[in-house]
Design a protein around this motif. Structure first.
Motif, PDB file in Angstrom:
ATOM      1  N   ILE A 166      -3.297  23.899 -24.243  1.00 36.39           N
ATOM      2  CA  ILE A 166      -3.021  22.511 -24.599  1.00 36.39           C
ATOM      3  C   ILE A 166      -2.317  21.869 -23.417  1.00 36.39           C
ATOM      4  N   ASP A 167      -2.982  20.932 -22.742  1.00 33.78           N
ATOM      5  CA  ASP A 167      -2.403  20.275 -21.571  1.00 33.78           C
ATOM      6  C   ASP A 167      -1.615  19.043 -22.009  1.00 33.78           C
ATOM      7  N   HIS A 168      -0.408  18.900 -21.534  1.00 32.86           N
ATOM      8  CA  HIS A 168       0.538  17.824 -21.879  1.00 32.86           C
ATOM      9  C   HIS A 168       1.025  17.966 -23.321  1.00 32.86           C
ATOM     10  N   GLY A 169       0.109  17.915 -24.278  1.00 34.13           N
ATOM     11  CA  GLY A 169       0.432  18.342 -25.627  1.00 34.13           C
ATOM     12  C   GLY A 169       0.904  17.302 -26.608  1.00 34.13           C
ATOM     13  N   MET A 170       1.728  16.374 -26.226  1.00 31.53           N
ATOM     14  CA  MET A 170       2.365  15.471 -27.188  1.00 31.53           C
ATOM     15  C   MET A 170       1.354  14.823 -28.129  1.00 31.53           C
ATOM     16  N   GLY A 171       1.669  14.879 -29.445  1.00 31.83           N
ATOM     17  CA  GLY A 171       0.822  14.222 -30.437  1.00 31.83           C
ATOM     18  C   GLY A 171      -0.336  15.044 -30.940  1.00 31.83           C
ATOM     19  N   VAL A 172      -0.443  16.305 -30.557  1.00 31.14           N
ATOM     20  CA  VAL A 172      -1.529  17.161 -31.043  1.00 31.14           C
ATOM     21  C   VAL A 172      -1.236  17.600 -32.479  1.00 31.14           C
ATOM     22  N   VAL A 173      -2.253  17.536 -33.348  1.00 30.88           N
ATOM     23  CA  VAL A 173      -2.144  18.001 -34.736  1.00 30.88           C
ATOM     24  C   VAL A 173      -3.337  18.895 -35.040  1.00 30.88           C
ATOM     25  N   ILE A 174      -3.056  20.114 -35.494  1.00 30.53           N
ATOM     26  CA  ILE A 174      -4.100  21.078 -35.840  1.00 30.53           C
ATOM     27  C   ILE A 174      -3.866  21.519 -37.276  1.00 30.53           C
ATOM     28  N   GLY A 175      -4.837  21.267 -38.150  1.00 27.36           N
ATOM     29  CA  GLY A 175      -4.669  21.489 -39.576  1.00 27.36           C
ATOM     30  C   GLY A 175      -4.813  22.933 -40.016  1.00 27.36           C
ATOM     31  N   LEU A 233       8.930  27.671 -38.914  1.00 25.17           N
ATOM     32  CA  LEU A 233       8.740  27.905 -37.485  1.00 25.17           C
ATOM     33  C   LEU A 233       7.811  26.872 -36.864  1.00 25.17           C
ATOM     34  N   SER A 234       6.740  26.523 -37.588  1.00 23.11           N
ATOM     35  CA  SER A 234       5.803  25.529 -37.053  1.00 23.11           C
ATOM     36  C   SER A 234       6.462  24.166 -36.911  1.00 23.11           C
ATOM     37  N   GLN A 235       7.344  23.823 -37.825  1.00 26.63           N
ATOM     38  CA  GLN A 235       8.070  22.559 -37.720  1.00 26.63           C
ATOM     39  C   GLN A 235       9.097  22.601 -36.599  1.00 26.63           C
ATOM     40  N   LEU A 236       9.682  23.761 -36.359  1.00 26.78           N
ATOM     41  CA  LEU A 236      10.580  23.916 -35.217  1.00 26.78           C
ATOM     42  C   LEU A 236       9.825  23.683 -33.915  1.00 26.78           C
ATOM     43  N   ALA A 237       8.626  24.257 -33.821  1.00 23.03           N
ATOM     44  CA  ALA A 237       7.799  24.050 -32.631  1.00 23.03           C
ATOM     45  C   ALA A 237       7.432  22.574 -32.483  1.00 23.03           C
ATOM     46  N   ARG A 238       7.149  21.923 -33.595  1.00 19.90           N
ATOM     47  CA  ARG A 238       6.807  20.494 -33.563  1.00 19.90           C
ATOM     48  C   ARG A 238       7.957  19.671 -33.009  1.00 19.90           C
ATOM     49  N   SER A 239       9.185  19.970 -33.441  1.00 19.04           N
ATOM     50  CA  SER A 239      10.342  19.207 -32.961  1.00 19.04           C
ATOM     51  C   SER A 239      10.618  19.477 -31.490  1.00 19.04           C
ATOM     52  N   MET A 240      10.273  20.679 -31.013  1.00 17.89           N
ATOM     53  CA  MET A 240      10.512  21.042 -29.614  1.00 17.89           C
ATOM     54  C   MET A 240       9.445  20.494 -28.678  1.00 17.89           C
ATOM     55  N   THR A 241       8.203  20.450 -29.144  1.00 20.79           N
ATOM     56  CA  THR A 241       7.082  20.196 -28.244  1.00 20.79           C
ATOM     57  C   THR A 241       6.280  18.943 -28.557  1.00 20.79           C
ATOM     58  N   GLU A 278     -12.349  31.005 -28.312  1.00 15.76           N
ATOM     59  CA  GLU A 278     -11.720  31.422 -27.071  1.00 15.76           C
ATOM     60  C   GLU A 278     -11.980  30.423 -25.952  1.00 15.76           C
ATOM     61  N   ASN A 279     -11.017  30.350 -25.024  1.00  8.16           N
ATOM     62  CA  ASN A 279     -11.149  29.525 -23.819  1.00  8.16           C
ATOM     63  C   ASN A 279     -11.361  28.045 -24.137  1.00  8.16           C
ATOM     64  N   VAL A 280     -10.663  27.556 -25.145  1.00  7.99           N
ATOM     65  CA  VAL A 280     -10.732  26.140 -25.521  1.00  7.99           C
ATOM     66  C   VAL A 280      -9.613  25.385 -24.822  1.00  7.99           C
ATOM     67  N   THR A 281      -9.921  24.185 -24.336  1.00 11.30           N
ATOM     68  CA  THR A 281      -8.939  23.324 -23.675  1.00 11.30           C
ATOM     69  C   THR A 281      -8.792  22.039 -24.470  1.00 11.30           C
ATOM     70  N   MET A 282      -7.552  21.629 -24.706  1.00  9.37           N
ATOM     71  CA  MET A 282      -7.267  20.447 -25.511  1.00  9.37           C
ATOM     72  C   MET A 282      -6.193  19.615 -24.820  1.00  9.37           C
ATOM     73  N   TYR A 283      -6.376  18.292 -24.842  1.00  6.56           N
ATOM     74  CA  TYR A 283      -5.409  17.391 -24.226  1.00  6.56           C
ATOM     75  C   TYR A 283      -4.570  16.683 -25.294  1.00  6.56           C
ATOM     76  N   PRO A 289       5.175  22.674 -22.560  1.00  6.89           N
ATOM     77  CA  PRO A 289       5.361  22.735 -24.014  1.00  6.89           C
ATOM     78  C   PRO A 289       4.144  23.257 -24.754  1.00  6.89           C
ATOM     79  N   GLY A 290       2.943  23.040 -24.206  1.00 12.57           N
ATOM     80  CA  GLY A 290       1.751  23.553 -24.865  1.00 12.57           C
ATOM     81  C   GLY A 290       1.768  25.064 -24.972  1.00 12.57           C
ATOM     82  N   VAL A 291       2.317  25.727 -23.956  1.00  9.62           N
ATOM     83  CA  VAL A 291       2.416  27.180 -23.979  1.00  9.62           C
ATOM     84  C   VAL A 291       3.417  27.627 -25.043  1.00  9.62           C
ATOM     85  N   TYR A 292       4.567  26.926 -25.113  1.00  7.63           N
ATOM     86  CA  TYR A 292       5.557  27.278 -26.142  1.00  7.63           C
ATOM     87  C   TYR A 292       4.955  27.140 -27.538  1.00  7.63           C
TER      88      TYR A 292
END
Length: 234
Positions: free
Chosen positions: A80-89, A56-64, A96-101, A30-33
């Motif tokens: 974004i690994d696993h992804g659930m609960g991530v919020v980016i303002g 579109l961003s809210q659609l992605a939120r409901s999907m992922t 570049e090359n940032v990793t987020m859990y 889901p992080g890739v989507y």
């Protein structure tokens, strides 16, 4: 566009040992989507189609379970690994090359319609549950520990842990590699080490006082992060 997709897929293969194939990433990450939909919504946002971009961003939120404001700026090879609960303002900027859990928040701390979200520079790793708040900058090659609450800027090559986040600057040699630093178990315990140093100092002072009984007979300094004793009411 195809090159960007290939880079995003390769980022997963490079940083997640659980990823076994390209098809698994395309079907199960889901992080890739969320990142792909954000790239489209961000393009629409910059073009003035803000309502569609937000939809579109809210659609992605409901999907992922990942909420990325279309105004946020995200660089190449973001994972974004696993992804659930991530919020980016809205005014967040990610290099570049940032990793987020999962469970990470890049949040704002102002009601003003100005820059109010963090800037994350290149090659930063943000551990699960971390909160990075305000218009601060996290320097390149830094690592934020799980559940840290970061409210002030850090220089490059830092490790940030705790609540509020304590900043420890690492050696240049450690940070020169472009590979992400995913060793989440290798986090210093700044409070514990400080307490151990104080206890050790008190014990030395007590030994210098002839006939004085130790005020903390059941407490000893930490042994590789493990404390021993019966009475910890110190």
């Amino acid at each position: 566009m195809l090159k960007t997709i290939q880079e995003d897929v390769q980022s997963v293969l490079d940083r997640d040992p659980a990823a076994r194939s390209v098809w698994e990433i395309l079907l199960c990450y889901p992080g890739v989507y969320a990142i792909w939909i954000h790239r489209l919504s961000h393009h629409l946002w910059k073009g003035g189609f803000k309502l569609i971009a937000r939809w579109l961003s809210q659609l992605a939120r409901s999907m992922t379970g990942i909420e990325i404001h279309p105004g946020a700026t995200i660089g190449r090879n973001f994972f974004i690994d696993h992804g659930m609960g991530v919020v980016i303002g809205e005014t967040a900027e990610i290099g570049e090359n940032v990793t987020m859990y999962h469970g990470v928040t890049l949040g704002g701390t102002s009601l003003q319609k100005t820059k109010r979200h963090p800037t994350i520079e290149d090659h930063v790793v943000i551990g699960a549950g971390a909160k990075v708040l305000g218009a601060i900058t996290i320097g390149a090659h830094s690592r934020i520990g799980a559940n840290a609450v970061v409210v002030k800027s850090s220089p490059p090559n830092s490790v940030i842990i705790g609540v509020p986040g304590q900043i420890i600057v690492r050696s240049q040699e450690k940070a020169m590699s472009d590979k992400p630093d995913l060793e989440h178990g290798l986090l210093p315990d700044t409070i514990g080490e400080t307490l151990a140093a104080l206890v050790s100092h008190v014990e030395k002072l007590e030994k210098r006082l002839d006939g004085h009984t130790s005020i903390s007979p059941a407490l000893h300094t930490s042994d590789h992060g493990i404390w021993h004793g019966e009475d910890f009411a110190i």
